[in-house]
Motif scaffolding. Structure first.
Motif, PDB file in Angstrom:
ATOM      1  N   CYS A 183       0.835  -1.195   0.000  1.00  0.00           N
ATOM      2  CA  CYS A 183       0.000   0.000   0.000  1.00  0.00           C
ATOM      3  C   CYS A 183       0.874   1.250   0.000  1.00  0.00           C
ATOM      4  O   CYS A 183       0.578   2.224  -0.706  1.00  0.00           O
ATOM      5  CB  CYS A 183      -0.923  -0.004   1.222  1.00  0.00           C
ATOM      6  SG  CYS A 183      -2.091   1.373   1.281  1.00  0.00           S
ATOM      7  N   GLU A 184       1.956   1.228   0.746  1.00  0.00           N
ATOM      8  CA  GLU A 184       2.846   2.391   0.836  1.00  0.00           C
ATOM      9  C   GLU A 184       3.479   2.711  -0.514  1.00  0.00           C
ATOM     10  O   GLU A 184       3.535   3.872  -0.933  1.00  0.00           O
ATOM     11  CB  GLU A 184       3.936   2.142   1.891  1.00  0.00           C
ATOM     12  CG  GLU A 184       3.445   2.080   3.322  1.00  0.00           C
ATOM     13  CD  GLU A 184       2.708   0.791   3.658  1.00  0.00           C
ATOM     14  OE1 GLU A 184       2.851  -0.214   2.888  1.00  0.00           O
ATOM     15  OE2 GLU A 184       1.967   0.773   4.649  1.00  0.00           O
ATOM     16  N   LYS A 185       3.949   1.679  -1.205  1.00  0.00           N
ATOM     17  CA  LYS A 185       4.574   1.904  -2.513  1.00  0.00           C
ATOM     18  C   LYS A 185       3.541   2.386  -3.526  1.00  0.00           C
ATOM     19  O   LYS A 185       3.813   3.280  -4.338  1.00  0.00           O
ATOM     20  CB  LYS A 185       5.243   0.617  -3.011  1.00  0.00           C
ATOM     21  CG  LYS A 185       6.000   0.803  -4.325  1.00  0.00           C
ATOM     22  CD  LYS A 185       6.772  -0.450  -4.705  1.00  0.00           C
ATOM     23  CE  LYS A 185       7.575  -0.229  -5.993  1.00  0.00           C
ATOM     24  NZ  LYS A 185       8.348  -1.438  -6.365  1.00  0.00           N
ATOM     25  N   TRP A 186       2.350   1.809  -3.480  1.00  0.00           N
ATOM     26  CA  TRP A 186       1.280   2.225  -4.394  1.00  0.00           C
ATOM     27  C   TRP A 186       0.915   3.682  -4.173  1.00  0.00           C
ATOM     28  O   TRP A 186       0.737   4.436  -5.136  1.00  0.00           O
ATOM     29  CB  TRP A 186       0.064   1.331  -4.199  1.00  0.00           C
ATOM     30  CG  TRP A 186      -1.093   1.680  -5.075  1.00  0.00           C
ATOM     31  CD1 TRP A 186      -1.193   1.493  -6.423  1.00  0.00           C
ATOM     32  CD2 TRP A 186      -2.325   2.278  -4.672  1.00  0.00           C
ATOM     33  NE1 TRP A 186      -2.412   1.929  -6.883  1.00  0.00           N
ATOM     34  CE2 TRP A 186      -3.124   2.414  -5.833  1.00  0.00           C
ATOM     35  CE3 TRP A 186      -2.833   2.699  -3.448  1.00  0.00           C
ATOM     36  CZ2 TRP A 186      -4.411   2.961  -5.797  1.00  0.00           C
ATOM     37  CZ3 TRP A 186      -4.109   3.250  -3.404  1.00  0.00           C
ATOM     38  CH2 TRP A 186      -4.881   3.376  -4.565  1.00  0.00           C
ATOM     39  N   LEU A 187       0.821   4.084  -2.918  1.00  0.00           N
ATOM     40  CA  LEU A 187       0.493   5.479  -2.616  1.00  0.00           C
ATOM     41  C   LEU A 187       1.561   6.429  -3.134  1.00  0.00           C
ATOM     42  O   LEU A 187       1.249   7.509  -3.649  1.00  0.00           O
ATOM     43  CB  LEU A 187       0.317   5.671  -1.109  1.00  0.00           C
ATOM     44  CG  LEU A 187      -0.987   5.153  -0.505  1.00  0.00           C
ATOM     45  CD1 LEU A 187      -0.925   5.226   1.010  1.00  0.00           C
ATOM     46  CD2 LEU A 187      -2.174   5.951  -1.024  1.00  0.00           C
ATOM     47  N   GLN A 188       2.814   6.037  -3.007  1.00  0.00           N
ATOM     48  CA  GLN A 188       3.893   6.873  -3.517  1.00  0.00           C
ATOM     49  C   GLN A 188       3.798   7.001  -5.031  1.00  0.00           C
ATOM     50  O   GLN A 188       4.000   8.085  -5.599  1.00  0.00           O
ATOM     51  CB  GLN A 188       5.248   6.290  -3.110  1.00  0.00           C
ATOM     52  CG  GLN A 188       6.447   7.118  -3.553  1.00  0.00           C
ATOM     53  CD  GLN A 188       6.396   8.555  -3.059  1.00  0.00           C
ATOM     54  OE1 GLN A 188       6.076   8.806  -1.894  1.00  0.00           O
ATOM     55  NE2 GLN A 188       6.705   9.506  -3.926  1.00  0.00           N
ATOM     56  N   GLN A 189       3.479   5.891  -5.707  1.00  0.00           N
ATOM     57  CA  GLN A 189       3.318   5.924  -7.157  1.00  0.00           C
ATOM     58  C   GLN A 189       2.113   6.778  -7.554  1.00  0.00           C
ATOM     59  O   GLN A 189       2.177   7.543  -8.531  1.00  0.00           O
ATOM     60  CB  GLN A 189       3.159   4.503  -7.699  1.00  0.00           C
ATOM     61  CG  GLN A 189       4.411   3.655  -7.566  1.00  0.00           C
ATOM     62  CD  GLN A 189       4.153   2.197  -7.899  1.00  0.00           C
ATOM     63  OE1 GLN A 189       3.012   1.739  -7.941  1.00  0.00           O
ATOM     64  NE2 GLN A 189       5.229   1.440  -8.127  1.00  0.00           N
ATOM     65  N   GLN A 190       1.023   6.653  -6.814  1.00  0.00           N
ATOM     66  CA  GLN A 190      -0.153   7.474  -7.088  1.00  0.00           C
ATOM     67  C   GLN A 190       0.170   8.962  -6.896  1.00  0.00           C
ATOM     68  O   GLN A 190      -0.222   9.798  -7.713  1.00  0.00           O
ATOM     69  CB  GLN A 190      -1.306   7.071  -6.159  1.00  0.00           C
ATOM     70  CG  GLN A 190      -1.920   5.739  -6.490  1.00  0.00           C
ATOM     71  CD  GLN A 190      -3.039   5.842  -7.506  1.00  0.00           C
ATOM     72  OE1 GLN A 190      -4.022   6.536  -7.321  1.00  0.00           O
ATOM     73  NE2 GLN A 190      -2.890   5.133  -8.621  1.00  0.00           N
ATOM     74  N   LYS A 191       0.896   9.279  -5.853  1.00  0.00           N
ATOM     75  CA  LYS A 191       1.277  10.671  -5.596  1.00  0.00           C
ATOM     76  C   LYS A 191       2.124  11.216  -6.743  1.00  0.00           C
ATOM     77  O   LYS A 191       1.900  12.342  -7.222  1.00  0.00           O
ATOM     78  CB  LYS A 191       2.048  10.764  -4.270  1.00  0.00           C
ATOM     79  CG  LYS A 191       2.484  12.174  -3.875  1.00  0.00           C
ATOM     80  CD  LYS A 191       3.131  12.160  -2.486  1.00  0.00           C
ATOM     81  CE  LYS A 191       3.496  13.561  -2.024  1.00  0.00           C
ATOM     82  NZ  LYS A 191       4.626  14.122  -2.773  1.00  0.00           N
ATOM     83  N   GLU A 192       3.075  10.415  -7.195  1.00  0.00           N
ATOM     84  CA  GLU A 192       3.921  10.839  -8.310  1.00  0.00           C
ATOM     85  C   GLU A 192       3.080  11.046  -9.574  1.00  0.00           C
ATOM     86  O   GLU A 192       3.281  12.022 -10.315  1.00  0.00           O
ATOM     87  CB  GLU A 192       5.003   9.794  -8.573  1.00  0.00           C
ATOM     88  CG  GLU A 192       5.986  10.194  -9.664  1.00  0.00           C
ATOM     89  CD  GLU A 192       7.055   9.142  -9.926  1.00  0.00           C
ATOM     90  OE1 GLU A 192       7.709   9.239 -10.985  1.00  0.00           O
ATOM     91  OE2 GLU A 192       7.217   8.227  -9.089  1.00  0.00           O
ATOM     92  N   LEU A 193       2.132  10.150  -9.806  1.00  0.00           N
ATOM     93  CA  LEU A 193       1.258  10.264 -10.970  1.00  0.00           C
ATOM     94  C   LEU A 193       0.437  11.546 -10.902  1.00  0.00           C
ATOM     95  O   LEU A 193       0.367  12.313 -11.872  1.00  0.00           O
ATOM     96  CB  LEU A 193       0.335   9.047 -11.037  1.00  0.00           C
ATOM     97  CG  LEU A 193      -0.745   9.086 -12.120  1.00  0.00           C
ATOM     98  CD1 LEU A 193      -0.140   8.828 -13.483  1.00  0.00           C
ATOM     99  CD2 LEU A 193      -1.856   8.077 -11.827  1.00  0.00           C
ATOM    100  N   PHE A 194      -0.191  11.793  -9.763  1.00  0.00           N
ATOM    101  CA  PHE A 194      -1.060  12.960  -9.629  1.00  0.00           C
ATOM    102  C   PHE A 194      -0.277  14.264  -9.764  1.00  0.00           C
ATOM    103  O   PHE A 194      -0.734  15.207 -10.420  1.00  0.00           O
ATOM    104  CB  PHE A 194      -1.786  12.931  -8.283  1.00  0.00           C
ATOM    105  CG  PHE A 194      -2.698  11.751  -8.096  1.00  0.00           C
ATOM    106  CD1 PHE A 194      -3.355  11.184  -9.189  1.00  0.00           C
ATOM    107  CD2 PHE A 194      -2.908  11.197  -6.848  1.00  0.00           C
ATOM    108  CE1 PHE A 194      -4.194  10.088  -9.027  1.00  0.00           C
ATOM    109  CE2 PHE A 194      -3.740  10.115  -6.669  1.00  0.00           C
ATOM    110  CZ  PHE A 194      -4.386   9.553  -7.768  1.00  0.00           C
ATOM    111  N   GLU A 195       0.892  14.318  -9.159  1.00  0.00           N
ATOM    112  CA  GLU A 195       1.698  15.536  -9.249  1.00  0.00           C
ATOM    113  C   GLU A 195       2.181  15.763 -10.681  1.00  0.00           C
ATOM    114  O   GLU A 195       2.224  16.903 -11.156  1.00  0.00           O
ATOM    115  CB  GLU A 195       2.871  15.459  -8.275  1.00  0.00           C
ATOM    116  CG  GLU A 195       2.444  15.549  -6.817  1.00  0.00           C
ATOM    117  CD  GLU A 195       3.596  15.421  -5.846  1.00  0.00           C
ATOM    118  OE1 GLU A 195       3.434  15.817  -4.673  1.00  0.00           O
ATOM    119  OE2 GLU A 195       4.668  14.891  -6.246  1.00  0.00           O
TER     120      GLU A 195
END
Length: 260
Positions: free
Chosen positions: A134-146
């Motif tokens: 979940c932590e890695k996915w959230l980091q990837q999602q954050k990078e995508l959104f930014e």
């Protein structure tokens, strides 16, 4: 967490069930139809849908009945819009990020554009069925959104929550329960991420989470049976009724943003 402990105990069973589901679930094709276009000569709103097989419309035969077609149909009587769909079966947050980095500053007809007013994302099911944390996915999602916020300067990014995997007919128990619990965990953390992104002054984009209102209107059948009725024949992808409800949510959010 209790769920994590039980999942570890059930790991051999869950692994075997997962392999069987991958082997036996029918592979539905992506629907036919245009993925880029406009509804008139002077579009006042530009829309990008970005994501996985659900974003691509798997489960129906034509884009007209998928998310893109339903959104365009509902919005076109009110305004002229341009639209684009970049989605592929099997896409994860990581592979989508890779595609963006590869094409964002090129002549790509979709990802190479300089601006979209509204972006809808649908990513996570393929992440959640893999071993990504979940932590890695959230980091990837954050990078995508930014990345998409800074590149395309949208007024609104609508992030589609993970669907209720705990109700997917294609999944046997206890795999269905385990993935459902995992989806709930991912969604809770995703909501917190969007709250934080909305507090960043350098990102003027409005981030909103949309969740499908899947409620059983037939008290004489179970929720699982109801899901069989509204999902695609593979028991894993949306059917036309779900795409219609999803599009309703997207259109409501766009109208709310436009009237604000």
């Amino acid at each position: 967490m209790l769920h994590q402990g039980i999942t570890i105990m059930l790991a051999p069973v869950l692994l075997l069930q997962g392999l069987k589901v991958r082997r036996t679930t029918p592979k539905l094709p992506e629907p036919e139809g245009e993925r880029i276009g406009k509804t008139g000569p002077n579009p006042t709103l530009s829309l990008l849908i970005l994501g996985d097989s659900a974003a691509a419309g798997v489960g129906v035969s034509n884009q007209q009945h998928a998310l893109l077609g339903q959104v365009v149909e509902q919005l076109s009587p009110q305004l002229e819009l341009s639209y684009a769909l970049f989605a592929k079966t099997g896409s994860t947050t990581s592979t989508t990020l890779h595609a963006l980095h590869e094409h964002i500053n090129t002549e790509h007809p979709i990802l190479g554009q300089k601006h979209y007013d509204v972006i809808v994302t649908s990513l996570g099911v393929n992440d959640i069925t893999s071993s990504v944390s979940c932590e890695k996915w959230l980091q990837q999602q954050k990078e995508l959104f930014e990345l998409i916020a800074k590149q395309y300067q949208p007024k609104l990014i609508l992030v589609t929550a993970l669907p209720p995997l705990g109700l997917f007919p294609a999944l046997p128990h206890p795999l269905r329960w385990s993935l459902g619990q995992r989806a709930n965990q991912f969604n809770r953390q995703l909501q917190q991420l969007l709250i934080k992104l909305n507090q960043q002054v350098d990102l003027p984009t409005d981030f909103r989470l949309i969740k499908l209102p899947l409620e059983n209107p037939q008290p004489d059948i179970t929720m699982l049976e109801f899901m069989r009725q509204v999902m695609a024949t593979d028991g894993f992808h949306p059917g036309a009724p779900i795409y219609s409800a999803w599009a309703n949510l997207v259109v409501e959010q766009i109208q709310d943003k436009e009237s604000a």
